[in-house]
Design an enzyme around this catalytic site. Structure first.
Site, PDB file in Angstrom:
ATOM      1  N   THR A 180       0.837  -1.204   0.000  1.00  0.00           N
ATOM      2  CA  THR A 180       0.000   0.000   0.000  1.00  0.00           C
ATOM      3  C   THR A 180       0.865   1.246   0.000  1.00  0.00           C
ATOM      4  O   THR A 180       0.607   2.203  -0.742  1.00  0.00           O
ATOM      5  CB  THR A 180      -0.943  -0.001   1.214  1.00  0.00           C
ATOM      6  OG1 THR A 180      -1.767  -1.173   1.164  1.00  0.00           O
ATOM      7  CG2 THR A 180      -1.834   1.233   1.224  1.00  0.00           C
ATOM      8  N   TYR A 220       5.505  -0.961   8.042  1.00  0.00           N
ATOM      9  CA  TYR A 220       4.963   0.404   8.045  1.00  0.00           C
ATOM     10  C   TYR A 220       6.085   1.434   7.987  1.00  0.00           C
ATOM     11  O   TYR A 220       6.077   2.315   7.125  1.00  0.00           O
ATOM     12  CB  TYR A 220       4.118   0.606   9.306  1.00  0.00           C
ATOM     13  CG  TYR A 220       3.427   1.945   9.379  1.00  0.00           C
ATOM     14  CD1 TYR A 220       2.385   2.257   8.514  1.00  0.00           C
ATOM     15  CD2 TYR A 220       3.790   2.896  10.324  1.00  0.00           C
ATOM     16  CE1 TYR A 220       1.734   3.487   8.584  1.00  0.00           C
ATOM     17  CE2 TYR A 220       3.152   4.128  10.403  1.00  0.00           C
ATOM     18  CZ  TYR A 220       2.121   4.415   9.533  1.00  0.00           C
ATOM     19  OH  TYR A 220       1.490   5.631   9.600  1.00  0.00           O
TER      20      TYR A 220
END
Length: 319
Positions: free
Chosen positions: A91, A144
């Protein structure tokens, strides 16, 4: 009127941004795959003829004519981004490539919602934008942290190589209405536990620090960054420089909710930062004197009221 694309627009921060942009007279396209975002966050905007809601995953290309892009799409709480770490890094990285490609094609200005997590567990305190960070590239949080670091690299490379107009902000801990009650972040955790009268769980000894900014202050900073001078692309810290320990936050929440909850301690997760505080001189200088306006107590009162309504609606709390 500008036409603006907000990826992750049905999420906690994105929904507030969409509403603010509409209120300022813009046309807004909200893109979300609803992994952590929710239609409920933006359902009240659907009657606005200048608001469009699209279910789409940024890891796939998307074609649209827009003037500006705010790239917010990515799960941001450890519970959600560690659930599917490969998807999280896809993402951040593929989402950035797709949105930068779109910005290049239609000559749109694009803002990247990066994160204070690029600093990792910082060896420098407080953290200025010039600090390169202390990140574990193979830890539980790496999907992340490193995904966002790579996205910043992509933004700079698209700017240098293709002259894409970019803006990069690094968001520090943010809270407010529209947070997911189960997102595992400290403010939502403490408030939900306190309202339910459950034990408040603190990881570690509770002396680790965070700096909490209310979502309205963040949205103001994002819009000012998008509208900042052409020669300034960041990165710039957007956060509240007032620092609190986890124990101080828990005690404040207990006091404001008038809860009888007890504080208990659990082991500290791997690579959890022990301190986090932004240097905001650059934001203050470049973004027309931007600084947070909403103090922790005022913001917590608004956030507690929101969570009370959510829990009552779910039948988990009596009126």
């Amino acid at each position: 009127m500008k036409r603006i694309l907000v990826t992750g627009g049905a999420g906690f921060i994105g929904s507030h941004l969409c509403e603010r942009l509409l209120n300022e007279g813009n046309e807004v396209i909200c893109l979300d795959n609803y992994f952590t975002g929710s239609k409920e966050n933006v359902v009240h905007l659907l009657d606005n003829p200048y608001f469009e809601l699209v279910r789409h995953d940024v890891t796939e290309p998307y074609m649209v004519e827009v003037d500006e892009i705010y790239n917010l799409a990515c799960p941001a709480s450890p519970v959600h981004y560690q659930y599917n770490p490969i998807k999280t890094i896809k993402t951040s990285v593929m989402g950035a490539i797709n949105m930068l490609g779109l910005a290049k094609r239609v000559h749109a200005k694009i803002l990247q919602a990066s994160t204070s997590e690029v600093y990792g567990d910082p060896a420098v305190h407080p953290q200025p934008e010039t600090y390169w960070g202390n990140v574990n590239p193979i830890g539980q949080r790496s999907c992340y942290d490193e995904g966002k670091r790579c996205a910043e690299t992509l933004f700079m490379d698209y700017h240098i190589q293709n002259e894409v107009k970019i803006k990069i902000i690094r968001i520090f801990n943010t809270y407010g209405p529209n947070m997911n009650p189960n997102d595992g972040r400290v403010v939502s955790n403490f408030i939900v536990q306190a309202l339910k009268g459950e034990d408040i769980t603190i990881f570690g000894d509770g002396n680790q620090t965070r700096s909490f900014q209310y979502v309205d202050d963040l949205v103001e900073g994002m819009i000012r960054m998008m509208n900042s001078r052409d020669g300034f692309w960041g990165p710039v810290n957007i956060g509240n420089p007032v620092e609190f320990t986890m124990l101080e936050l828990a005690e404040q929440v207990i006091k404001l909710t008038q809860s009888k909850s007890k504080i208990i301690h659990l082991p500290l997760p791997q690579d959890d930062p022990t301190q986090r505080k932004p240097v905001i001189e650059l934001a203050n200088k470049e973004l027309d004197g931007w600084e947070p306006k909403i103090a922790l107590e005022e913001g917590l009162i608004k956030t507690i009221a929101y969570f009370e309504q959510v829990l009552i609606k779910k039948g988990e709390l009596k009126k």
